[in-house]
Structure formats: structure tokens, C-alpha cells
Design an enzyme around this catalytic site. Structure first.
Site, PDB file in Angstrom:
ATOM      1  CB  ILE A 146      91.442  18.299 102.818  1.00  0.00           C
ATOM      2  CG1 ILE A 146      90.380  18.085 101.743  1.00  0.00           C
ATOM      3  CG2 ILE A 146      92.343  19.464 102.479  1.00  0.00           C
ATOM      4  CD1 ILE A 146      89.310  19.178 101.731  1.00  0.00           C
ATOM      5  CG  ASP A 147      88.662  14.070 100.935  1.00  0.00           C
ATOM      6  OD1 ASP A 147      88.395  15.222 101.306  1.00  0.00           O
ATOM      7  OD2 ASP A 147      88.278  13.597  99.848  1.00  0.00           O
ATOM      8  CG  ASP A 196      94.613   6.494  95.585  1.00  0.00           C
ATOM      9  OD1 ASP A 196      95.522   5.811  96.082  1.00  0.00           O
ATOM     10  OD2 ASP A 196      93.749   6.011  94.822  1.00  0.00           O
ATOM     11  CG  MET A 203      85.197  19.235  99.892  1.00  0.00           C
ATOM     12  SD  MET A 203      86.743  19.776  99.156  1.00  0.00           S
ATOM     13  CE  MET A 203      86.121  20.681  97.737  1.00  0.00           C
ATOM     14  CD  GLU A 243      82.971  16.098  98.254  1.00  0.00           C
ATOM     15  OE1 GLU A 243      82.739  17.079  97.549  1.00  0.00           O
ATOM     16  OE2 GLU A 243      84.120  15.621  98.411  1.00  0.00           O
ATOM     17  CE  LYS A 301      90.466  20.665  84.450  1.00  0.00           C
ATOM     18  NZ  LYS A 301      90.302  21.904  83.707  1.00  0.00           N
ATOM     19  CG  HIS A 354      86.845  24.048  95.830  1.00  0.00           C
ATOM     20  ND1 HIS A 354      85.581  23.847  95.325  1.00  0.00           N
ATOM     21  CD2 HIS A 354      87.631  23.115  95.248  1.00  0.00           C
ATOM     22  CE1 HIS A 354      85.604  22.856  94.455  1.00  0.00           C
ATOM     23  NE2 HIS A 354      86.834  22.393  94.392  1.00  0.00           N
ATOM     24  NE  ARG A 390      65.635  30.232 108.323  1.00  0.00           N
ATOM     25  CZ  ARG A 390      66.043  31.349 107.757  1.00  0.00           C
ATOM     26  NH1 ARG A 390      67.306  31.738 107.873  1.00  0.00           N
ATOM     27  NH2 ARG A 390      65.202  32.086 107.069  1.00  0.00           N
TER      28      ARG A 390
HETATM   29  O1  F6P Z   1      90.079  14.845  97.191  1.00  0.00           O
HETATM   30  C1  F6P Z   1      89.856  16.017  97.859  1.00  0.00           C
HETATM   31  C2  F6P Z   1      88.623  16.688  97.423  1.00  0.00           C
HETATM   32  O2  F6P Z   1      88.617  17.785  98.250  1.00  0.00           O
HETATM   33  C3  F6P Z   1      87.308  15.904  97.488  1.00  0.00           C
HETATM   34  O3  F6P Z   1      86.738  15.864  98.750  1.00  0.00           O
HETATM   35  C4  F6P Z   1      86.465  16.634  96.483  1.00  0.00           C
HETATM   36  O4  F6P Z   1      85.430  15.831  95.995  1.00  0.00           O
HETATM   37  C5  F6P Z   1      87.457  16.963  95.442  1.00  0.00           C
HETATM   38  O5  F6P Z   1      88.678  17.180  96.095  1.00  0.00           O
HETATM   39  C6  F6P Z   1      87.073  18.141  94.591  1.00  0.00           C
HETATM   40  O6  F6P Z   1      88.115  18.460  93.715  1.00  0.00           O
HETATM   41  P1  F6P Z   1      88.066  19.530  92.549  1.00  0.00           P
HETATM   42  O7  F6P Z   1      86.786  20.288  92.626  1.00  0.00           O
HETATM   43  O8  F6P Z   1      89.259  20.394  92.752  1.00  0.00           O
HETATM   44  O9  F6P Z   1      88.199  18.765  91.316  1.00  0.00           O
END
Ligand code: F6P
Length: 376
Positions: A149-150, A126, A192, A245, A84, A296, A185
Site C-alpha cells: 500500500i505504501d 520488498d 501508514m 507514521e 514473519k 491497519h 480543534r
Molecule cells: O509496508 C506496509 C505497511 O503498511 C507499513 O506502512 C507499516 O509500517 C507496516 O506495513 C505495518 O505492518 P504490520 O503491522 O502488519 O507488521
């Protein structure tokens, strides 16, 4: 902490910014160990990214070999992080109770000068590297270390944390397969991957999913239904689906909502698995469907060996760059070398999954449905 103004050594300030990631502590440890070999350098860690530097009293801690001893196996970051705000958009509460973003970057640079900081190392994704670049343009001697991690930064072949996230997701998928089979099922696992589907694609191959949906390939429900029908006709009565996601249907947008947290700019992705579940039910799938959202969990825990090694390589390289004065550059991995690239080349350039990538070809080659129209 109180810093001795008559400093005896050169000072390098390290910060970890953005979402955390397994391997951050291994970078810190490697950086500190390498710096300590030179004797003339002192390493300081700013707590909670640059917040610690900006706060009064200043919240930074000395990082010496004793402090970082053994931390390479620990998840998270011992100096904390935040995704943030930041020095260019610092959230400040106004008299009427609303918040505004204030540029405090000049103040931050002055603070660095006051504390006798000779170099800054910003470990982050980034967003954090955009901040690195802007600070560098304002004259701060900054070096970037990439993290996510992405694994979606174009400048580097891999980022540490990715392999750990893939392992975590694969372990979960293995468990979901057994329960899916017991209950006949469909189990949908959401992983993520905000803009890129590397985690989903890798764990779908490793875990043997039937369907894998990623942000780069908008999906068609018809294509998924066809894949399920083929499977059921072969006598299988269960299936597992991995969905990023950030996946979206052909005619739709990503699932989520605008966040309300002060200073948080990301769109909060949520609900990709639940939406897919509803779409499958609406399309007439008669098996029970359940969803698991890993969230997470993928960012936590001890880094796998690969990530510890890559993180250590990045940490050592970052110190070499400090020593050589390679400011305005970021550490990167270009197989087989660890190199430095200009921050301008690194920021804003994403690495998306391409249809021609070997991983996509491999997925298709083992009959994983990618949800697109051109499925055979
Ligand atoms: O950028 C990494 C990441 O894990 C994304 O895949 C995900 O959308 C994001 O962080 C979530 O971040 P947070 O919930 O910590 O704000």
C-alpha cells in the site's frame, strides 16, 4: 492436501507474503483464470506464505476457477500471509526457550521438487522479493509480483492497494475536517508510510489538509506553528494535519519501538501523531488537539476499481511470464505498459517522494505546509 505424484499437469505454486493489501485476491483470481485457459497448468496456493509448503503435513490448496470466483472484490488474501520469518530465517525455539533463525531454503527447494512444482509465483513487497531473488539464485524458478500500500517500490510506477489506502485515508480525513471545524480543534491523522510519504501526500491533497508531514522531509515545529498562525489570522479556528507514521522532526528519529514478535524484523512505528501533538502544545498552540491513528484500516477492505484492474493486469502478466519461463523477473507497471523487470533491479530500490515531484509542488501550490524550513 494430497497431491497426485503422477501429475497430469504442470504445477505452479502461488504464495502471498508480507503485510496484506487490497487487491491480492484480484491477482490470484486473474492468475488462476488465465492459467486455466491453458489447460496444462494446475495452480496451487501455499497457505500463510511459504509456511504452508514447509509445514508437515503440507498446507497447500488447489486454486481453480471455482475457488477464485468473485474474490476480486474481497480484501485480504484467501491463502493467508505472514510478515514473519520465511525460508531463510525460519524461527525455531531452542531448548532454553529462546528463538533462533534457521535457513530452511534447501529444504523448501527439495519440497518443491518432491511436489513436482514447475514454477513459483511470490506476491509480496520488498522483503518478499528479496526472498524470491535468493530462491532464484538457488535454482528455484521464481517470478515476483509486487505489492504494497505504501507504493514505495522503484521498479513499478504503482502497486495495487495504494489507491484503496489513499481512498480510505481521504474518507477518514473528510470526516475529521467536519469535527475539527465544529470544535475549533486541530486534528492530527497518522497514516501508514514507513519510508515514503505517498499515502500522506495524496490524501492531504485530496482531503485538503493544512499540513502534511512525510518521512522524506524532516519537519520543523516552527514551520508548522507559522503556518497555523497564518491560518488563524485569516479567521480559521481549526486545522487538520496528516502525518506519516515514519515522519520525524528535524533533529529527531522516527517514533516507535523494537518489536518482540518472533521472526518479525521491522521496527514497529508508532506514536508520530502523539509526539507531534505534544510538540505543538509545548510550542504554545492554544487550540485543543486530538489524534487519530488510522493504522491497519488502510490495509483492509474491498479494493477500489483502479486496484482491481491493476491487480488483474499483474495476475495475467504473471502467468504469461510463467508460460514464457521468465524466471528471476518481477511484474512491473511502467505507464502505459505492464512489463517484467529483473528481480535484482527490483529489490532494495525504493521510490521516495522527491521535493521536485509534481505532487509536492501541487501540495505547496495549494498552501499545504510540508513542515520544512523552506516553507514560504
Ligand atoms: O509496508 C506496509 C505497511 O503498511 C507499513 O506502512 C507499516 O509500517 C507496516 O506495513 C505495518 O505492518 P504490520 O503491522 O502488519 O507488521
Amino acid at each position: 492436501m494430497q497431491l497426485n505424484f503422477e501429475k497430469m499437469k504442470k504445477r505452479v505454486l502461488v504464495a502471498t507474503g508480507g503485510g496484506d493489501c487490497p487487491g491480492l485476491n484480484a491477482v490470484l483470481r486473474a492468475f488462476v483464470k488465465r492459467a486455466h485457459q491453458e489447460r496444462e497448468w494446475e495452480v496451487l496456493g501455499s497457505i500463510q506464505s511459504f509456511n504452508g509448503l514447509m509445514e508437515e503435513p503440507t498446507n497447500i490448496r488447489v486454486l481453480d476457477p471455482k475457488v477464485v470466483s468473485g474474490i476480486h472484490v474481497r480484501g485480504g488474501t484467501i491463502i493467508g500471509t505472514t510478515n514473519k520469518g520465511g525460508p531463510f530465517a525460519w524461527p525455531v525455539k531452542k531448548a532454553d526457550g529462546t528463538w533462533e533463525a534457521v535457513d530452511r531454503s534447501d529444504e523448501m527447494i527439495r519440497k518443491c521438487q518432491l511436489l513436482g512444482i514447475d514454477a513459483v509465483v511470490n506476491i509480496g513487497g520488498d522483503g518478499s522479493q528479496r526472498i524470491s531473488q535468493k530462491l532464484f539464485e538457488k535454482g528455484l524458478p521464481v517470478i515476483g509480483v509486487p505489492k504494497t500500500i505504501d507504493n514505495d517500490l522503484a521498479a513499478t510506477d504503482y502497486t495495487f492497494g495504494f489507491q484503496t489506502a489513499v481512498q480510505t485515508a481521504t474518507d477518514a480525513l473528510d470526516k475529521l475536517v467536519t469535527t475539527a471545524e465544529s470544535h475549533n480543534r486541530i486534528l492530527i491523522m497518522e497514516v501508514m508510510g514507513r519510508d515514503a510519504g505517498w499515502i500522506a501526500l495524496s490524501c492531504a491533497i485530496a482531503g485538503g489538509a493544512e499540513v502534511c508531514l512525510i518521512p522524506e522531509i524532516p519537519y520543523s515545529i516552527d514551520s508548522i506553528i507559522r503556518c497555523m498562525d497564518d491560518r488563524f489570522q485569516r479567521g480559521k479556528r481549526f486545522a487538520v494535519i496528516v502525518v506519516s507514521e515514519g515522519a520525524k522532526p528535524l533533529d529527531g528519529a522516527v517514533s516507535g519501538y523494537a518489536g518482540t514478535e518472533v521472526g518479525y524484523e521491522n521496527f514497529r512505528l508508532a506514536g508520530a501523531a502523539a509526539r507531534l501533538s505534544s510538540e505543538l502544545k509545548a510550542a504554545g498552540i492554544d487550540l485543543d488537539i486530538r489524534e487519530t491513528v488510522l493504522g491497519h484500516v488502510q490495509r483492509g477492505g474491498s479494493p477500489v476499481a483502479y486496484d482491481r484492474i491493476l491487480a488483474s493486469q499483474f495476475g495475467v502478466k504473471a502467468f504469461e511470464m510463467v508460460k514464457n519461463g521468465e524466471f528471476g523477473y518481477m511484474v512491473a507497471y511502467r505507464q502505459p505498459d505492464i512489463i517484467s523487470v529483473p528481480l535484482t533491479e527490483a529489490v532494495g530500490h525504493m521510490k521516495f517522494v522527491q521535493n521536485t515531484d509534481n505532487l509536492v509542488q501541487t501540495a505547496r501550490g495549494i498552501n499545504i505546509c510540508m513542515g520544512d524550513f523552506f516553507e514560504v
